[in-house]
Write a protein that holds these residues in place. Structure first.
Motif: not given
Lengths: 95, 403
Positions: B225, B297, B300-301, B305, B311, B388, B391-392, B395
């Protein structure tokens, strides 16, 4: 008067307050940060810039609307405080 | 999917701070604890606090301001201390007739309304290979020590040097990016020939430094991130120098690394959420259809990140996916995040160098260590990390980094 000051210490204004902050070159026994009032910062910055005692007193008289004797006493008090706290590297040359 | 009120208020206050907007521009009755918490997470608390404290008379200040002030003073003081040393060390390197190129924070800080509030953790320097030994010796003579073995000193693409109290860190870079990220290095082959002076530092040309900021943010995004502070740096740099850029060249360089849509999204965030004028061609900016998933992102990161262990652990999944994609393999390698390749683990388990057959042992050790970490840290679990990571990875697909 800049050769009086212990090397490795910087004077900074943070959030309208003044502080003396040490760097790698400063003696380890000094605290990382120490508060300073506005008058002390006024004196420190002029000493750091190499102004003579007379120049500092003249500037103090002009900018703080006090007489030379009071300015001289204030400077001496500040130097004593610095000496006791370890921020002076040598004795002041009084000549 | 949308920002929370706290996130929206944080961005609004940050934008006001970056542009020194009048106090009337502040959002109505923000929840200051939430705003300051987000600011701290992104290492922007001094930037925001220094601005907002001057928006209120002392009698009208929110109750928590006096409680935050000592923390901000402490952070800025530490930064002033370390940056005074890094500036002195940099001058010493130059006095030795060396030519280190300064990067990132040391240069971006001068663009902030109050430069001392842009906290930098270290000084990053790009070094010519033929000057590395001389730089190393100079740093040793100045009291710093490398944070690696003698063998790694001449193999790693970046070497960190610390002062005894670890308050000062200088990072020497042989290359801007590692061999694994080699495609990101290609546009900078003439870095030293096109270098220039900026605020007392030798550095990349303004256009190359801008591209480096984008690629550096891209690298962080792929790992785990990127924080909003890097987008602030990009916005400020674009505002200062953007009119001189060869934007078609920048777009081509980004496209070669599958970073063009990602970059477009950064520009849109800088413009729409931080009020920066980014003189990027509109057709490039238009390649980004939706900034919200990326912006969420980012927020939140945290600054690197690195907001949570979960994460951080997603990085092997996302890195594997990008490398596989660039090399033409078709596996996303989510399981590889649990069973990574030997080359990745050698840094943590040196015995793998001499005994590659012990790779399953390293896998088991890593799982055990991960399990013990999850017991210690409430914010981490294997299932959370995998959720996660998925989800990433999505992205990365959405922003066409995986194609």
């Amino acid at each position: 008067m800049n050769n009086l000051l212990t090397p490795g210490v910087v004077c900074a204004c943070i959030c309208d307050e003044y502080f003396l902050i040490t760097t790698m070159e400063a003696p380890k026994e000094l605290p990382m940060i120490r508060g300073l009032n506005e008058t002390g910062a006024f004196f420190w910055r002029r000493m750091e810039a190499g102004h003579s005692r007379e120049e500092i007193i003249d500037a103090t008289v002009r900018e703080h609307d006090i007489n030379a004797e009071a300015a001289s006493q204030a400077l001496d008090d500040f130097l004593l405080l610095l000496r006791e706290a370890g921020y002076l590297s040598m004795e002041e040359d009084c000549t | 999917m949308n920002l929370t009120r706290a996130q929206a208020d944080f961005l609004s206050v940050l934008s006001c701070a970056l542009h020194q907007a009048p106090a009337q521009s502040l959002p109505a009755q923000p929840e200051w604890f939430q705003v300051f918490s987000l600011a701290e997470k992104h290492h922007l608390l001094p930037v925001i606090f220094d601005y907002v404290r001057r928006c209120f008379d002392e009698a009208a200040q929110p109750a928590m301001f006096p409680k935050v002030k000592p923390l901000v003073i402490s952070q800025i003081a530490r930064h002033i201390s370390s940056s005074s040393d890094t500036e002195r060390i940099y001058r010493a390197l130059r006095q030795q007739n060396l030519h280190p190129l300064a990067l990132k924070g040391a240069l971006c800080a001068s663009l902030y309304p109050a430069p001392d509030t842009r906290i930098t953790a270290d000084l990053d320097l790009l070094i010519r290979e033929d000057e590395f030994t001389a730089c190393h010796q100079c740093l040793i003579a100045l009291g710093l020590s490398p944070d690696c073995s003698d063998e790694a000193l001449y193999q790693d693409y970046e070497v960190s040097y610390f002062s005894a109290d670890h308050n000062v860190c200088i990072e020497l870079h042989r290359a801007l990016f590692s061999d694994a990220e080699g495609i990101l290095n290609q546009p900078f082959s003439n870095a030293f020939q096109t270098s220039c002076e900026c605020d007392g530092y030798l550095t990349l040309s303004p256009e190359n430094h801008f591209l480096f900021l984008i690629f550096h943010a891209f690298k962080h995004f792929i790992h785990s991130g990127v924080g909003i502070r890097q987008i602030c740096d990009i916005g400020l740099w674009a505002r200062e120098y953007g009119d001189t850029f060869n934007w078609p060249r920048l777009r081509t360089c980004c496209a070669n690394a599958n970073a063009d849509i990602f970059a477009a999204c950064l520009f849109r965030i800088a413009r729409e959420r931080l009020a920066f004028t980014v003189p990027c061609p509109e057709d490039w900016m238009g390649d980004c259809e939706d900034i919200i998933p990326l912006l969420l992102d980012v927020l939140e990161g945290g600054v690197y990140g690195s907001e949570s262990l979960s994460r951080l652990h997603t990085s092997t999944a996302t890195l594997n996916a990008v490398r596989s994609n660039l090399s033409g393999q078709d596996k996303e390698g989510l399981l590889r995040s649990v069973f990574p390749e030997r080359a990745y683990l050698v840094g943590h388990y040196p015995y793998l160098k001499e005994h590659p057959l012990l790779l399953p042992v390293a896998w088991a050790s890593r799982l055990c260590r991960y399990a013990s970490e999850t017991r210690r840290h409430k914010d981490s679990s294997a299932s959370e990390s995998i959720r996660l990571a998925k989800k990433r990875l999505q992205l990365l697909r959405d922003y066409k980094i995986l194609r």
